[in-house]
Design a protein around this motif. Sequence first.
Motif, PDB file in Angstrom:
ATOM      1  N   MET A   5      -9.820 -22.993  13.079  1.00  0.00           N
ATOM      2  CA  MET A   5      -8.634 -22.665  12.281  1.00  0.00           C
ATOM      3  C   MET A   5      -7.473 -22.335  13.202  1.00  0.00           C
ATOM      4  SD  MET A   5     -10.268 -20.336   9.311  1.00  0.00           S
ATOM      5  CE  MET A   5     -11.618 -20.924   8.303  1.00  0.00           C
ATOM      6  N   ALA A   6      -6.340 -22.942  12.919  1.00  0.00           N
ATOM      7  CA  ALA A   6      -5.165 -22.694  13.755  1.00  0.00           C
ATOM      8  C   ALA A   6      -4.206 -21.708  13.100  1.00  0.00           C
ATOM      9  CB  ALA A   6      -4.452 -24.002  14.045  1.00  0.00           C
ATOM     10  N   GLY A  28      -4.769 -20.334   9.583  1.00  0.00           N
ATOM     11  CA  GLY A  28      -5.503 -19.404   8.708  1.00  0.00           C
ATOM     12  C   GLY A  28      -4.892 -19.191   7.340  1.00  0.00           C
ATOM     13  N   ALA A  71      -1.530 -23.835   6.100  1.00  0.00           N
ATOM     14  CA  ALA A  71      -0.332 -24.600   6.449  1.00  0.00           C
ATOM     15  C   ALA A  71      -0.581 -25.801   7.363  1.00  0.00           C
ATOM     16  CB  ALA A  71       0.676 -23.668   7.109  1.00  0.00           C
ATOM     17  N   CYS A  72      -1.578 -25.743   8.228  1.00  0.00           N
ATOM     18  CA  CYS A  72      -1.697 -26.786   9.263  1.00  0.00           C
ATOM     19  C   CYS A  72      -2.674 -27.899   8.902  1.00  0.00           C
ATOM     20  CB  CYS A  72      -2.115 -26.149  10.583  1.00  0.00           C
ATOM     21  SG  CYS A  72      -3.842 -25.598  10.627  1.00  0.00           S
ATOM     22  N   LEU A  73      -3.506 -27.704   7.917  1.00  0.00           N
ATOM     23  CA  LEU A  73      -4.530 -28.655   7.473  1.00  0.00           C
ATOM     24  C   LEU A  73      -5.576 -28.954   8.562  1.00  0.00           C
ATOM     25  CD1 LEU A  73      -2.380 -31.217   5.427  1.00  0.00           C
ATOM     26  CD2 LEU A  73      -3.509 -29.140   4.642  1.00  0.00           C
ATOM     27  N   GLY A  74      -5.673 -28.040   9.520  1.00  0.00           N
ATOM     28  CA  GLY A  74      -6.621 -28.253  10.605  1.00  0.00           C
ATOM     29  C   GLY A  74      -8.054 -27.903  10.244  1.00  0.00           C
ATOM     30  N   CYS A  75      -8.280 -27.348   9.073  1.00  0.00           N
ATOM     31  CA  CYS A  75      -9.618 -26.851   8.730  1.00  0.00           C
ATOM     32  C   CYS A  75     -10.190 -27.547   7.493  1.00  0.00           C
ATOM     33  CB  CYS A  75      -9.537 -25.354   8.461  1.00  0.00           C
ATOM     34  SG  CYS A  75      -8.515 -24.991   7.021  1.00  0.00           S
ATOM     35  N   CYS A  98      -9.783 -22.401   5.141  1.00  0.00           N
ATOM     36  CA  CYS A  98      -9.166 -21.081   5.332  1.00  0.00           C
ATOM     37  C   CYS A  98      -8.679 -20.467   4.025  1.00  0.00           C
ATOM     38  CB  CYS A  98      -8.030 -21.151   6.343  1.00  0.00           C
ATOM     39  SG  CYS A  98      -6.615 -22.105   5.810  1.00  0.00           S
TER      40      CYS A  98
END
Length: 270
Positions: free
Chosen positions: A228-229, A231, A234-238, A255
């Motif tokens: 998670m970048a 949390g 917002a970033c859609l990294g998870c 997240c």
Amino acid sequence: MNPDTVAIIFSQREMIRGHFLMTLQVPISFRKSLPGQFVMIRMESDHGPFLSRPLSISSVYSKGNETFMELLYKVVGKGTKLFSRLKEGTALRAAGPLGKGFDLSPSSRKIILIAGGIGVVPLAFLAQRCRERFPDPDIICYLGAGEAGVIPGLERLEQVCSEVKISTDDGSRGYHGTVTELFRQDLGCYNGDDVRIYSCGPRSMLRSLQTLLQDQPIACQVSLEERMACGIGACLGCVVRTRGDDGEEKLVRACTEGPVFDIKRVIFEA
Ligand code: FES
């Protein structure tokens, strides 16, 4: 959720090789933290959200008017190595509690925890909360680790669980094999109506557990250990693959919609 507040390191020590317990003094609003929720921690001098690290909450407690949050973490990279060197009194930034935690059902008479490695953290918190809230809960923990010398959270679990069963990859303590193999030996003893399973660990472990439980009428929630970048969605990294009520595949953010999910909903890659 606290958007981003100051948290002061009250204490920090290495519990077992490469695993540290950091106790933070935090604002009173953290008292509502649930097992399975996490916090994003960063150095006070960093201003980019991408330098934050997600850490699962080990426990939250009060002493007088003050609130403390424990974070048990494993050093796995640059950020956590940096955290492990910080001393008492250091100010950090903490955002949280974040995500959806475990759903604690008071109707369950038997609570089964299945943990792999550092995945023990939210489950130890859950066991502690069950012990505080429910009359005499029967909590059985299956705890998997690489070797006898590196079993995170064992001391805490032995205090709050009715029984702790250990497996190690090298056979140096407990069952020689994986924690899901150990659990499979007992699975027939558990009746679906009064049992709830909670699990956290590596994806391969959760996938094996999902296969084991696919024909079982036992409720099981899992906490996913995703990268998670931000949390906060917002970033859609998870993003993780899940199955919705209609059976269709659905991408969701761990997240915000998780990190706790019904195991039957998660699509684990082979
Ligand atoms: Fe950024 Fe989930 S960590 S969307």
